[in-house]
Design a protein around this motif. Structure first.
Motif, PDB file in Angstrom:
ATOM      1  N   LEU A   1       0.818  -1.210   0.000  1.00 24.41           N
ATOM      2  CA  LEU A   1       0.000   0.000   0.000  1.00 24.41           C
ATOM      3  C   LEU A   1       0.854   1.263   0.000  1.00 24.41           C
ATOM      4  N   GLN A   2       2.140   1.119   0.343  1.00 27.29           N
ATOM      5  CA  GLN A   2       3.026   2.281   0.373  1.00 27.29           C
ATOM      6  C   GLN A   2       3.545   2.596  -1.020  1.00 27.29           C
ATOM      7  N   ASN A   3       3.390   1.621  -1.922  1.00 27.84           N
ATOM      8  CA  ASN A   3       3.977   1.776  -3.236  1.00 27.84           C
ATOM      9  C   ASN A   3       2.912   2.274  -4.214  1.00 27.84           C
ATOM     10  N   PRO A   4       3.072   3.476  -4.770  1.00 33.64           N
ATOM     11  CA  PRO A   4       1.995   4.051  -5.587  1.00 33.64           C
ATOM     12  C   PRO A   4       1.750   3.326  -6.893  1.00 33.64           C
ATOM     13  N   ARG A   5       2.669   2.390  -7.275  1.00 27.45           N
ATOM     14  CA  ARG A   5       2.395   1.750  -8.563  1.00 27.45           C
ATOM     15  C   ARG A   5       1.439   0.565  -8.470  1.00 27.45           C
ATOM     16  N   TYR A   6       1.090   0.149  -7.243  1.00 27.75           N
ATOM     17  CA  TYR A   6       0.145  -0.960  -7.111  1.00 27.75           C
ATOM     18  C   TYR A   6      -1.252  -0.408  -6.932  1.00 27.75           C
ATOM     19  N   HIS A   7      -2.093  -0.562  -7.939  1.00 29.46           N
ATOM     20  CA  HIS A   7      -3.480  -0.104  -7.822  1.00 29.46           C
ATOM     21  C   HIS A   7      -4.439  -1.251  -7.641  1.00 29.46           C
ATOM     22  N   LYS A   8      -4.347  -2.232  -8.544  1.00 28.02           N
ATOM     23  CA  LYS A   8      -5.253  -3.371  -8.467  1.00 28.02           C
ATOM     24  C   LYS A   8      -4.511  -4.518  -7.777  1.00 28.02           C
ATOM     25  N   ILE A   9      -4.926  -4.796  -6.540  1.00 24.80           N
ATOM     26  CA  ILE A   9      -4.199  -5.750  -5.705  1.00 24.80           C
ATOM     27  C   ILE A   9      -5.097  -6.929  -5.383  1.00 24.80           C
ATOM     28  N   LEU A  10      -4.547  -8.135  -5.513  1.00 26.09           N
ATOM     29  CA  LEU A  10      -5.287  -9.316  -5.070  1.00 26.09           C
ATOM     30  C   LEU A  10      -4.488  -9.949  -3.931  1.00 26.09           C
ATOM     31  N   ILE A  11      -5.063  -9.982  -2.727  1.00 26.79           N
ATOM     32  CA  ILE A  11      -4.353 -10.656  -1.634  1.00 26.79           C
ATOM     33  C   ILE A  11      -4.969 -12.037  -1.432  1.00 26.79           C
ATOM     34  N   VAL A  12      -4.093 -13.027  -1.298  1.00 22.46           N
ATOM     35  CA  VAL A  12      -4.574 -14.393  -1.103  1.00 22.46           C
ATOM     36  C   VAL A  12      -3.924 -14.945   0.159  1.00 22.46           C
TER      37      VAL A  12
END
Lengths: 325, 116, 113
Positions: free
Chosen positions: A284-295
């Protein structure tokens, strides 16, 4: 259908506490860190409960919420009867839902919180989880000071606690969907090879999620798995390609992202706290990750049945998060 | 010379133990238990006293020695007091190991906490 | 691994002041004491990581398992904690050692008679 879409659920704030080894590892951005494993408590179990209580307190203070502003407290941990969570919850007058999915507890608690908010039964929900390397060691393996040697496929339980507030008010982070996994047992008995135990369940949940949401793996900027470990994440990629025919290229494993090589943690970290810790401190600190899937990947093993010569089942739950710009 | 034999013998047994630990699902507990039983058996077969004679400390320091002491205690108990002697004599020779382990562990545990 | 055992042998020979049988006993006691102390200081588990079986198989392994178990369960109380769990790891060695010695003894007696 095992996937649920959410339209009104947002992630408001988070608070993360890291343990002594974690703070010296690869991650930064902890809100608080512990200098030792006792954290001002007399036993490891009590210190884990204290960590959780501190997380909840800080979540409330930071948002200037009163306990009555939170509709539900949902959480779990690895200990017997999820005692760290229950004993932390007794400090707060918030209706408490205890959940257990081993290391997949965090996405499971988000699923419940989001479902309550989506159905207009809640406005704000706190989801919390924790793990403690030494309390887990005492319970599942050997006394803490016992020099037990582990093979290189073994993972070590991470120490820390993470809590988030889910809310109906619009924020920049939206919870878009969740998929509840099926319990899968591939007949493995080796408690030192959790990566192999959990990888098939993880693959099944990812595939099911993608099918239900009509998406491809590349539609996400990152797929963050919980604690497969260095060995397990390779097993996941191989297994996924063999069984479902496509490659998972954008997978980051939380357990492998916490420790430095020099910290000697074998195949990486494990425990319910790995996934949210890396999510909050890194992704979440990294601005390049927008669409995240956590498993989250949970191995549902219990020493009792392992001693009775049983195999280890596992389950994986997925949550889709979008960081809106 | 006895030093060399001690070194080689205990190194050999530990090496076997290490190979078993690395390649099978057996835990340290399994190995120590198996070696204790083996010690009792070798004592029964008359082999262990010979080992102690020639390899000295190399044989007494291992957990096999514990099995050996148990057997010796039982046999000498039988010789002096018959069948009951097996029961009364069994733990006599190994008493040092067990008693000291209990006492030292207990006293030290009062003052120290687990850390990692 | 073997190096560790040699060091232990030296200790045994050092106490040779007593009779041979006694010195074996005293050596055993010393080893157990040192192991328990190193476990209490939190050092022994790091040594086991390096020495592996070399430290588990000798009497050091037995003493270490007892010391670590008693330390760990101290917080659970004297009776329920230390009392029930002290022999958690060492118990099977003692139990089966006694059982095995018993059967071999009976066998030995029958064969000699």
């Amino acid at each position: 259908m095992s996937s649920v879409r959410f339209n009104k659920v947002y992630l408001d704030s988070h608070f993360v506490i890291g343990g002594p080894k974690e703070k010296n590892g690869k991650l930064d951005n902890f809100d608080l860190t512990m200098d030792d494993y006792y954290f001002h408590a007399k036993t490891f179990e009590k210190s884990e409960a204290n960590m959780q209580a501190l997380v909840i307190e800080n979540l409330l203070i930071n948002k200037k919420y009163k306990e009555s502003d939170i509709d539900f407290l949902i959480g779990g941990d690895l200990l017997n009867q999820i005692c760290a969570t229950s004993y932390s919850a007794r400090n707060f007058k918030i209706p408490f839902i205890g959940v257990y999915a081993a290391c997949a507890t965090f996405p499971l608690s988000i699923f419940h919180g989001a479902s309550l908010i989506e159905s207009d039964n809640a406005q704000n929900v706190i989801c919390i989880t924790s793990s403690h390397g030494l309390s887990a060691e005492r319970q599942y393996r050997y006394p803490v000071e016992y020099g037990n040697t582990k093979p290189n496929t073994a993972t070590c339980t991470a120490t820390g606690a993470v809590g988030v507030i889910l809310t109906k008010q619009k924020t920049k982070m939206q919870i878009k969907a969740a998929t509840i996994g099926k319990t899968i047992d591939m007949g493995i008995k080796d408690v030192n090879h959790m990566g192999a135990v959990m990888a098939p369940a993880c693959a099944d949940t990812i595939y099911t999620h993608l099918q239900n949401m009509k998406k491809r793996a590349t539609d996400y900027d990152v797929i963050l798995t919980g604690d497969l470990g260095k060995v397990g994440v390779n097993i996941l990629k191989e297994y996924y390609e063999k069984v479902y025919g496509s490659k998972l290229l954008n997978v980051i494993d939380a357990g492998s992202s916490i420790y430095l090589e020099s910290q000697n943690m074998y195949a990486g970290g494990s425990g319910p706290v790995c996934l949210p810790m890396v999510l909050v401190c890194k992704i979440l600190q990294n601005p390049r990750y927008h669409k995240i899937l956590i498993v989250g990947t949970g191995s549902l093993h219990t020493p009792v049945l392992i001693n009775q010569n049983e195999t280890i089942p596992s389950v994986a739950h997925a949550v889709e998060i979008e960081v809106l710009s | 010379m006895i030093y060399l034999y001690a070194f080689l013998f205990s190194g050999f047994v530990c090496m076997i133990g290490q190979i078993v630990l690395d390649n099978t699902k057996l835990t340290a507990g399994h190995i120590t238990t198996a070696l204790t039983i083996l010690g009792a058996f070798l004592s029964f077969a008359g082999v262990y006293p010979w080992l102690v004679e020639h390899i000295g400390g190399g044989a007494t320091v291992l957990i096999m020695n514990f099995g050996h002491l148990l057997y010796q205690g039982a046999i000498s108990g039988f010789k002096s007091a018959g069948l009951i002697g097996i029961f009364s004599g069994m733990l006599t020779k190994s008493s040092i190991a067990i008693t000291s382990a209990i006492i030292f562990s207990f006293i030290l545990s009062l003052f120290f906490n687990p850390k990692d | 691994m073997g190096i560790i055992s040699e060091g232990l042998i030296n200790l045994y020979m050092m106490i040779f002041g007593y009779s041979r049988a006694d010195s074996m006993g005293v050596a055993c006691l010393t080893i157990i004491l040192v192991t328990c102390m190193l476990t209490a200081f939190g050092v022994f588990d790091n040594l086991v990581e390096k020495g592996k079986c070399g430290l588990i198989i000798p009497t050091t392994g037995f003493a270490h398992s007892m010391a670590s178990a008693t330390m760990d369960y101290k917080k659970d109380g004297f009776i329920k904690g230390i009392g029930s769990n002290a022999f958690k790891l060492a118990g099977s060695a003692i139990l089966y050692g006694v059982v095995a010695a018993f059967f071999f003894c009976i066998l030995g007696v029958l064969l000699n008679v």
